[in-house]
Enzyme design. Structure first.
Site, short mmCIF file in Angstrom:
data_model
loop_
_atom_site.label_atom_id
_atom_site.label_comp_id
_atom_site.label_asym_id
_atom_site.label_seq_id
_atom_site.Cartn_x
_atom_site.Cartn_y
_atom_site.Cartn_z
N GLY A 224 20.36 -13.44 -10.39
CA GLY A 224 19.69 -13.85 -9.16
C GLY A 224 20.05 -12.93 -8.02
O GLY A 224 20.86 -12.01 -8.17
N LYS B 217 19.53 -6.69 2.11
CA LYS B 217 20.50 -6.54 1.00
C LYS B 217 21.89 -6.37 1.61
O LYS B 217 22.11 -5.48 2.42
CB LYS B 217 20.12 -5.33 0.16
CG LYS B 217 21.05 -5.09 -1.02
CD LYS B 217 20.46 -4.07 -1.96
CE LYS B 217 21.43 -3.68 -3.07
NZ LYS B 217 20.83 -2.68 -3.97
N ARG C 13 14.99 -3.86 3.12
CA ARG C 13 14.02 -3.19 2.24
C ARG C 13 12.73 -3.98 2.15
O ARG C 13 12.69 -5.19 2.39
CB ARG C 13 14.63 -2.90 0.87
CG ARG C 13 15.33 -4.07 0.24
CD ARG C 13 15.99 -3.66 -1.06
NE ARG C 13 16.27 -4.84 -1.89
CZ ARG C 13 16.80 -4.79 -3.08
NH1 ARG C 13 17.12 -3.64 -3.63
NH2 ARG C 13 17.03 -5.90 -3.77
N ASP D 100 16.81 -6.95 -15.24
CA ASP D 100 16.72 -7.59 -13.92
C ASP D 100 16.52 -6.56 -12.81
O ASP D 100 16.30 -6.93 -11.66
CB ASP D 100 17.97 -8.43 -13.63
CG ASP D 100 19.25 -7.61 -13.71
OD1 ASP D 100 19.51 -7.05 -14.78
OD2 ASP D 100 19.97 -7.51 -12.70
P1 AMP Z 1 22.96 -4.86 -9.74
O1 AMP Z 1 23.61 -4.14 -10.88
O2 AMP Z 1 23.29 -4.31 -8.39
O3 AMP Z 1 21.50 -5.01 -9.96
O4 AMP Z 1 23.60 -6.32 -9.71
C1 AMP Z 1 23.59 -7.20 -10.79
C2 AMP Z 1 23.71 -8.62 -10.30
O5 AMP Z 1 24.93 -8.79 -9.56
C3 AMP Z 1 22.60 -9.03 -9.37
O6 AMP Z 1 22.30 -10.37 -9.62
C4 AMP Z 1 23.20 -8.83 -8.01
O7 AMP Z 1 22.59 -9.62 -7.03
C5 AMP Z 1 24.65 -9.23 -8.24
N1 AMP Z 1 25.56 -8.56 -7.32
C6 AMP Z 1 25.88 -7.25 -7.25
N2 AMP Z 1 26.75 -7.01 -6.26
C7 AMP Z 1 27.01 -8.18 -5.66
C8 AMP Z 1 27.84 -8.61 -4.57
N3 AMP Z 1 28.59 -7.76 -3.87
N4 AMP Z 1 27.84 -9.92 -4.25
C9 AMP Z 1 27.10 -10.80 -4.94
N5 AMP Z 1 26.31 -10.47 -5.97
C10 AMP Z 1 26.26 -9.19 -6.33
MG MG Z 2 19.87 -5.57 -9.30
#
Ligand code: AMP
Ligand code: MG
Length: 488
Positions: free
Chosen positions: A87, A105, A168, A244
């Protein structure tokens, strides 16, 4: 469009968490124009309240079609493994402007933050901002970036850094993971609602098809096949092609540890955390295909509404087999154009592949080599080609250039016209990691001028820009090995 679904199985009302003393780090007037946001002579929004809005410190402002800020649930496969529910862990959808979604973001924790802090650091926010705009200017479908807002709020990553919020924009941030989400919940009613809304808003042509859901699947697959061919053609590595992070609109989204190739290395891995190289440059097409297989499984229940299970599987399997064909067609077309070849010949593919192999063997700068090709005249003698000096195996590259010149002879187009076309497909300026790094380090010292300079240069990647030659040069040896990991 506004996020189309409501209900706590897919979204939660989420207010941004304010950050202390926000300030502008970067702003894109071109994106402001897209959403009809008025900009003053200083290049920033005329209404100063926008600083607070884009920082997540204020949610009401006149121009924004305010619904209710939300974060959404999606699920997905990460590094090839089912990861369950994920999510928007740090993305909050504020609302719509001119039919485009505005997302913050790094604006704090959401219902889906799991162990995360909901924040993004200045470094990764600047990278996302610059790359979104650079990709757009290269003609590659992408989410856009409006601004980066900084704050001195500390954020812990490998070291202590400071927080930033990147705003974004996209017509929609719906991902393959949203389909997988409802499929995993075995909620075909919701899955159908999602697909129907996607068709109504973004794929209306599927409505007239006798099999609208199959048609939707094909359309999403098609866009993503073409997208990945475009990435390959400019040497872009996404870094985290988890399902995702794959857009249902075929946009490049979720910029993290991405990288553009400096020298050509077919198996280049841009993400330091990707030890197995699952998302290496040469694997991107396969991995995108794999992600489309995830979408096929998720959409299966929709086809089963009209067909037997067996027929549904056959239909999706056959549609999925189209992916490599669409990709190959697009890739061939793009690389032919990069070489300045207008009239397709079957032997072109071999010519392209031989060149890429030679570039890999000699670690030739990808962008600069292709850019330089347009200078070659049809009647040049192979021995007069300067580029040969950069290759280790001269005999091999001389043969290649001889074949290339020969091939150019069969084109009717003039050298001048070919140069013009080639210079519109082979960029001069890309967001090289070392350029981003310099801008980031300055920004960390509160000097944002280099971010603005890069935005300007990268917004015109195909133009020769006076006195900016240095920005097209490969990284100095000391900056060749900048490591970028998932941590952002
Ligand atoms: P990503 O690899 O950046 O697409 O992140 C994978 C998942 O981890 C997604 O659901 C992101 O929203 C969540 N996520 C990444 N970094 C953070 C963060 N600092 N705080 C909360 N959720 C995160
Ligand atoms: Mg992501």
């Amino acid at each position: 469009m506004p996020f189309p679904l409501r209900g706590n199985d897919v979204c939660q009302p989420t207010l941004p968490t304010p950050i202390p003393d926000p300030y502008w780090v970067a702003f894109s007037p071109a994106v402001a124009q897209l959403i009809n946001l008025q900009v003053g002579p200083d290049g920033l929004p005329s209404n100063p309240d926008w600083l607070a809005v884009l920082a997540g410190n204020q949610v009401h402002i006149d121009q924004l079609e305010f619904t209710q800020p939300i974060s959404t649930a999606y699920s997905g496969h990460q590094f090839g493994v089912w990861a369950g529910q994920l999510g928007d862990g740090r993305a909050i959808l504020l609302g719509d402007m001119n039919d485009l979604e505005l997302q913050l973001k790094g604006a704090g924790k959401t219902h889906y933050s799991r162990m995360g802090d909901g924040r993004a650091v200045l470094r990764s926010s600047i990278r996302e901002f610059l790359c979104s705009e650079a990709m757009h200017a290269l003609g590659i479908p992408t989410s856009r970036a409006l601004a980066v807002i900084g704050s001195k709020q500390a954020v812990r990553r490998e070291t202590m850094e400071t927080a930033a919020v990147c705003s974004r924009i996209a017509p929609s941030f719906i991902r393959i993971g949203h389909f997988e989400h409802f499929a995993a919940l075995k909620n075909t009613t919701r899955l159908k609602e999602l697909a129907d809304l996607m068709i109504a808003h973004f794929y209306p042509e599927c409505n007239t098809d006798k099999d609208p859901y199959l048609s939707l699947f094909k359309a999403i697959t098609n866009r993503n096949a073409k997208l990945v061919a475009q990435w390959q053609s400019v040497g872009f590595c996404h870094g985290v092609l988890n399902s995702d992070n794959i857009s249902a609109l075929g946009l490049t989204i979720d910029y993290g540890p991405f990288g553009f190739l400096d020298h050509f290395e077919i198996d280049h891995i841009c993400n330091h955390s990707d030890q197995g190289g699952r998302y290496a440059y040469h694997r991107q097409p396969q991995v995108m295909h794999w992600n489309m297989a995830c979408l096929a499984s998720a959409m299966l229940p929709l086809l089963e509404l009209d067909h037997s299970s067996e027929v549904s599987q056959d239909l999706l399997r056959t549609a999925l087999e189209e992916f490599p064909l669409v990709y190959a067609r697009e890739w061939q077309q793009l690389f032919r154009s990069k070489l300045g070849l207008q009239l397709p010949q079957e032997s072109d593919i071999q010519l392209i592949e031989r060149l890429l192999q030679a570039m890999h063997d000699s670690k030739i700068d990808y962008t600069n080599f292709f850019r330089s090709l347009s200078k070659i005249k049809k009647d040049t003698l192979p021995a007069g080609i300067l580029q040969r000096n950069d290759f280790i195996d001269r005999e091999n590259i001389d043969q290649w250039f001889a074949d290339y010149l020969n091939r150019l002879q069969s084109e009717i187009i003039s050298d001048e016209s070919r140069k013009e076309l080639m210079d519109r497909i082979n960029p001069k300026y890309i967001l090289r990691n070392h350029l981003a790094q310099v801008a980031i380090e300055k920004a960390q010292q509160d000097d944002f001028s280099e971010v603005a300079t890069l935005l300007k240069i990268l917004s015109n990647p195909f133009d020769e820009q006076e006195n900016l030659e240095a920005y097209s040069e490969p990284p100095p040896l000391s900056m060749l090995k900048i490591e970028v990991s998932c941590s952002s």
